[in-house]
Design a protein around this motif. Structure first.
Motif, PDB file in Angstrom:
ATOM      1  N   UNK A  11       0.843  -1.176   0.000  1.00  0.00           N
ATOM      2  CA  UNK A  11       0.000   0.000   0.000  1.00  0.00           C
ATOM      3  C   UNK A  11       0.889   1.240   0.000  1.00  0.00           C
ATOM      4  N   UNK A  12       0.592   2.166  -0.866  1.00  0.00           N
ATOM      5  CA  UNK A  12       1.362   3.401  -0.938  1.00  0.00           C
ATOM      6  C   UNK A  12       0.864   4.393   0.100  1.00  0.00           C
ATOM      7  N   UNK A  13       1.789   4.849   0.913  1.00  0.00           N
ATOM      8  CA  UNK A  13       1.442   5.886   1.880  1.00  0.00           C
ATOM      9  C   UNK A  13       1.292   7.239   1.178  1.00  0.00           C
ATOM     10  N   UNK A  14       2.078   7.443   0.124  1.00  0.00           N
ATOM     11  CA  UNK A  14       2.008   8.692  -0.635  1.00  0.00           C
ATOM     12  C   UNK A  14       0.671   8.805  -1.353  1.00  0.00           C
ATOM     13  N   UNK A  15       0.205   7.696  -1.911  1.00  0.00           N
ATOM     14  CA  UNK A  15      -1.011   7.730  -2.710  1.00  0.00           C
ATOM     15  C   UNK A  15      -2.270   7.365  -1.934  1.00  0.00           C
ATOM     16  N   UNK A  16      -2.153   7.277  -0.614  1.00  0.00           N
ATOM     17  CA  UNK A  16      -3.331   6.994   0.203  1.00  0.00           C
ATOM     18  C   UNK A  16      -4.385   8.076   0.010  1.00  0.00           C
ATOM     19  N   UNK A  17      -3.925   9.277  -0.277  1.00  0.00           N
ATOM     20  CA  UNK A  17      -4.809  10.374  -0.655  1.00  0.00           C
ATOM     21  C   UNK A  17      -4.439  10.724  -2.088  1.00  0.00           C
ATOM     22  N   UNK A  18      -5.378  10.702  -2.996  1.00  0.00           N
ATOM     23  CA  UNK A  18      -5.061  10.930  -4.408  1.00  0.00           C
ATOM     24  C   UNK A  18      -4.417  12.296  -4.646  1.00  0.00           C
ATOM     25  N   UNK A  19      -3.523  12.324  -5.604  1.00  0.00           N
ATOM     26  CA  UNK A  19      -2.882  13.582  -5.973  1.00  0.00           C
ATOM     27  C   UNK A  19      -3.919  14.506  -6.614  1.00  0.00           C
ATOM     28  N   UNK A  20      -3.759  15.811  -6.445  1.00  0.00           N
ATOM     29  CA  UNK A  20      -4.694  16.751  -7.074  1.00  0.00           C
ATOM     30  C   UNK A  20      -4.482  16.780  -8.583  1.00  0.00           C
ATOM     31  N   UNK A  21      -5.433  17.345  -9.253  1.00  0.00           N
ATOM     32  CA  UNK A  21      -5.274  17.530 -10.695  1.00  0.00           C
ATOM     33  C   UNK A  21      -4.188  18.581 -10.917  1.00  0.00           C
ATOM     34  N   UNK A  22      -3.611  18.621 -12.122  1.00  0.00           N
ATOM     35  CA  UNK A  22      -2.618  19.674 -12.387  1.00  0.00           C
ATOM     36  C   UNK A  22      -3.194  21.080 -12.155  1.00  0.00           C
ATOM     37  N   UNK A  23      -4.440  21.291 -12.494  1.00  0.00           N
ATOM     38  CA  UNK A  23      -5.057  22.596 -12.299  1.00  0.00           C
ATOM     39  C   UNK A  23      -5.170  22.933 -10.813  1.00  0.00           C
TER      40      UNK A  23
END
Length: 157
Positions: A11-23
């Protein structure tokens, strides 16, 4: 003969919360840069004589006299109120700083100035990061002037 056990799902700790869109990232980073300036950028503006900013040391007068950003004005955050700020130029952007990340004097000063209707930014890392960048320090009760010569250390960003 037994087969090797399959590893548990990683499980990714970094991706546990999705990254925002580029905008979303662009909007957030632009907002973040609106609130803060780093020591290097402040030093460059002082060297270049940018008159649209005023750098404010929010620490006590004694700390200011012991060492401050050349050209900075001593204005302890504890003394900021409507009366003490009445003569400030509202067309300027005030850049506050204190000792460093363990001190919130710059935040308190920026808050008080903003609450009184002034445009403000906070210098990240305060005097600590200023010194780490190899910038000069003035002493005494007078603001002094930022020397034209740049430090031997170049900004790494």
């Amino acid at each position: 003969m037994s087969l090797p056990a399959t590893p548990a799902a990683v499980v990714s700790h970094v991706l546990a919360f999705p990254a925002p869109t580029p905008e979303q990232s662009c909007d957030y980073m632009a907002a973040k840069l609106s609130y803060h300036a780093d020591a290097w950028d402040v030093a460059e503006d002082l060297r270049n004589g940018i008159e649209a900013i005023v750098v404010i040391d929010t620490r006590s007068a004694a700390h200011y006299a012991a060492g401050h950003v050349p050209g900075a004005v001593s204005f302890p955050h504890r003394t900021m109120d409507a009366q003490s700020t009445a003569q400030l130029d509202r067309s300027k952007v005030y850049v506050t700083y204190c000792d460093g990340i363990g001190c919130n004097g710059s935040t308190k000063g920026a808050y008080k100035l903003a609450r009184l209707g002034f445009q403000v930014k906070e210098m990240l890392g305060g005097l600590d990061f200023w010194i780490r960048d190899g910038q000069p320090v003035a002493t005494g009760p007078e603001p002094g002037r930022m020397p034209a010569a740049r430090p031997a250390i170049e900004c790494a960003c």
